[in-house]
Design a protein around this motif. Structure first.
Motif, PDB file in Angstrom:
ATOM      1  N   THR A   1       0.851  -1.184   0.000  1.00 23.96           N
ATOM      2  CA  THR A   1       0.000   0.000   0.000  1.00 23.96           C
ATOM      3  C   THR A   1       0.886   1.233   0.000  1.00 23.96           C
ATOM      4  O   THR A   1       0.617   2.217  -0.693  1.00 23.96           O
TER       5      THR A   1
ATOM      6  N   SER B   1      -7.179   8.740  -4.529  1.00 19.15           N
ATOM      7  CA  SER B   1      -6.957   7.364  -4.986  1.00 19.15           C
ATOM      8  C   SER B   1      -7.091   6.381  -3.827  1.00 19.15           C
ATOM      9  O   SER B   1      -7.667   5.298  -3.986  1.00 19.15           O
TER      10      SER B   1
ATOM     11  N   TYR C   1     -10.070   3.435  -3.457  1.00 16.90           N
ATOM     12  CA  TYR C   1      -9.780   2.028  -3.168  1.00 16.90           C
ATOM     13  C   TYR C   1     -10.534   1.558  -1.928  1.00 16.90           C
ATOM     14  O   TYR C   1     -11.178   0.502  -1.946  1.00 16.90           O
ATOM     15  N   GLU C   2     -10.474   2.326  -0.848  1.00 14.68           N
ATOM     16  CA  GLU C   2     -11.130   1.919   0.388  1.00 14.68           C
ATOM     17  C   GLU C   2     -12.651   1.855   0.214  1.00 14.68           C
ATOM     18  O   GLU C   2     -13.315   1.004   0.822  1.00 14.68           O
TER      19      GLU C   2
ATOM     20  N   TYR D   1     -13.290  -1.335  -1.929  1.00 14.77           N
ATOM     21  CA  TYR D   1     -12.948  -2.459  -1.056  1.00 14.77           C
ATOM     22  C   TYR D   1     -14.035  -2.645   0.003  1.00 14.77           C
ATOM     23  O   TYR D   1     -14.460  -3.769   0.290  1.00 14.77           O
TER      24      TYR D   1
ATOM     25  N   PHE E   1      -9.192  -2.086 -12.792  1.00 14.62           N
ATOM     26  CA  PHE E   1      -9.198  -2.164 -11.325  1.00 14.62           C
ATOM     27  C   PHE E   1     -10.474  -2.835 -10.832  1.00 14.62           C
ATOM     28  O   PHE E   1     -10.424  -3.737  -9.981  1.00 14.62           O
TER      29      PHE E   1
ATOM     30  N   MET F   1     -10.950  -6.464  -8.836  1.00 15.49           N
ATOM     31  CA  MET F   1     -11.699  -6.596  -7.586  1.00 15.49           C
ATOM     32  C   MET F   1     -12.800  -7.651  -7.712  1.00 15.49           C
ATOM     33  O   MET F   1     -13.073  -8.411  -6.772  1.00 15.49           O
TER      34      MET F   1
ATOM     35  N   TRP G   1      -4.306  -8.830  -5.334  1.00  8.59           N
ATOM     36  CA  TRP G   1      -4.535  -7.707  -4.429  1.00  8.59           C
ATOM     37  C   TRP G   1      -3.493  -6.615  -4.650  1.00  8.59           C
ATOM     38  O   TRP G   1      -3.819  -5.419  -4.670  1.00  8.59           O
TER      39      TRP G   1
ATOM     40  N   SER H   1      -4.391  -4.747  -7.731  1.00  7.79           N
ATOM     41  CA  SER H   1      -5.501  -3.813  -7.503  1.00  7.79           C
ATOM     42  C   SER H   1      -5.009  -2.526  -6.860  1.00  7.79           C
ATOM     43  O   SER H   1      -5.492  -1.434  -7.184  1.00  7.79           O
ATOM     44  N   LYS H   2      -4.052  -2.639  -5.942  1.00  3.87           N
ATOM     45  CA  LYS H   2      -3.486  -1.453  -5.298  1.00  3.87           C
ATOM     46  C   LYS H   2      -2.782  -0.558  -6.321  1.00  3.87           C
ATOM     47  O   LYS H   2      -2.949   0.669  -6.328  1.00  3.87           O
TER      48      LYS H   2
ATOM     49  N   CYS I   1      -5.350   1.107  -8.851  1.00  7.92           N
ATOM     50  CA  CYS I   1      -6.186   2.168  -8.287  1.00  7.92           C
ATOM     51  C   CYS I   1      -5.374   3.437  -8.024  1.00  7.92           C
ATOM     52  O   CYS I   1      -5.883   4.541  -8.186  1.00  7.92           O
ATOM     53  N   THR I   2      -4.132   3.278  -7.629  1.00 10.75           N
ATOM     54  CA  THR I   2      -3.295   4.446  -7.353  1.00 10.75           C
ATOM     55  C   THR I   2      -2.867   5.148  -8.642  1.00 10.75           C
ATOM     56  O   THR I   2      -3.003   6.366  -8.775  1.00 10.75           O
TER      57      THR I   2
END
Length: 224
Positions: A39, A73, A77-78, A81, A154, A158, A187, A190-191, A194-195
């Motif tokens: 992260t 960003s 994501y959060e 998620y 992304f 997910m 995972w 995905s990080k 998304c960033t």
């Protein structure tokens, strides 16, 4: 001062990656909480790249742009998620399991999902306001299409994680009903997606929006 903490955190993340592996944790020194290494690395590299690449270089402007996009960003994501986690908790039968006498953690009143909603509701208008002032978001259709491609990729990752039971495993792990850390390479992907999906939207060269006296005089002459 605007790049020293991210640089320090990036090197800390790289060191943690070499010692604790892909799915380890590291601390945001001097902050008292830990974060997944993968992260930390994408958000610090994104922040530093954005801060450096925008020309002409203006420390305050570049800091505001880089920080706002990085925070947005993380919030995106959060939020996504959190939606998958809520779906998992509602649809699964794990809540029928007996509650441990000593729960591993107490859920805070405002978790990452709730905070992400607050950030998106307040940060998105601020981001557009910032863009009206600095005009750092591109209008190029190809680059907007690239952003949409990254965003859909992304979401696809997910959905794959959800289909493969990742969020169910995370739910069990967080409840202390499993000792296996479910985080995997998808995972990590995905990080990263998304960033960095916001990067194609950036104008790398920003024209200052200031009217010099010469320009103003020329406009008056044309008006006459």
């Amino acid at each position: 001062m605007m790049i020293l903490p991210p640089v320090a955190w990036l090197f800390n993340g790289i060191f943690s990656l070499s010692t604790n592996g892909l799915f380890g944790y590291t601390y945001l020194t001097p902050l008292p909480f830990k974060i997944h290494t993968f992260t930390l690395i994408p958000i610090t590299t994104f922040y530093l790249t954005t801060f450096i690449i925008i020309k002409p270089h203006s420390p305050i402007r570049n800091f505001l742009i880089a920080l706002s996009l990085t925070i947005i960003s993380i919030a995106v994501y959060e939020f996504v998620y959190g939606i998958f986690m809520i779906k998992t908790q509602v649809s699964s039968q794990h809540f029928l399991y007996p509650t441990p006498e000593h729960p591993p953690h107490r859920t805070p009143p405002f978790g990452p999902f709730e905070i992400s909603i607050i950030i998106l509701l307040t940060g998105t208008p601020l981001l557009f306001f910032l863009n009206r002032h600095y005009d750092f978001i591109t209008k190029d259709r190809n680059r907007i299409f690239l952003f949409l491609t990254c965003f859909l990729s992304f979401i696809a990752v997910m959905l794959i994680l959800d289909h493969t039971g990742f969020f169910t495993q995370v739910d069990l792990w967080l409840k202390g009903q499993s000792t296996k850390d479910p985080h995997n390479l998808l995972w990590i992907l995905s990080k990263i997606l998304c960033t960095w999906m916001f990067f194609p939207l950036l104008n790398f060269h920003i024209n200052p929006r200031t009217d010099t006296p010469t320009i103003q005089n020329n406009r008056r002459v044309k008006g006459l």
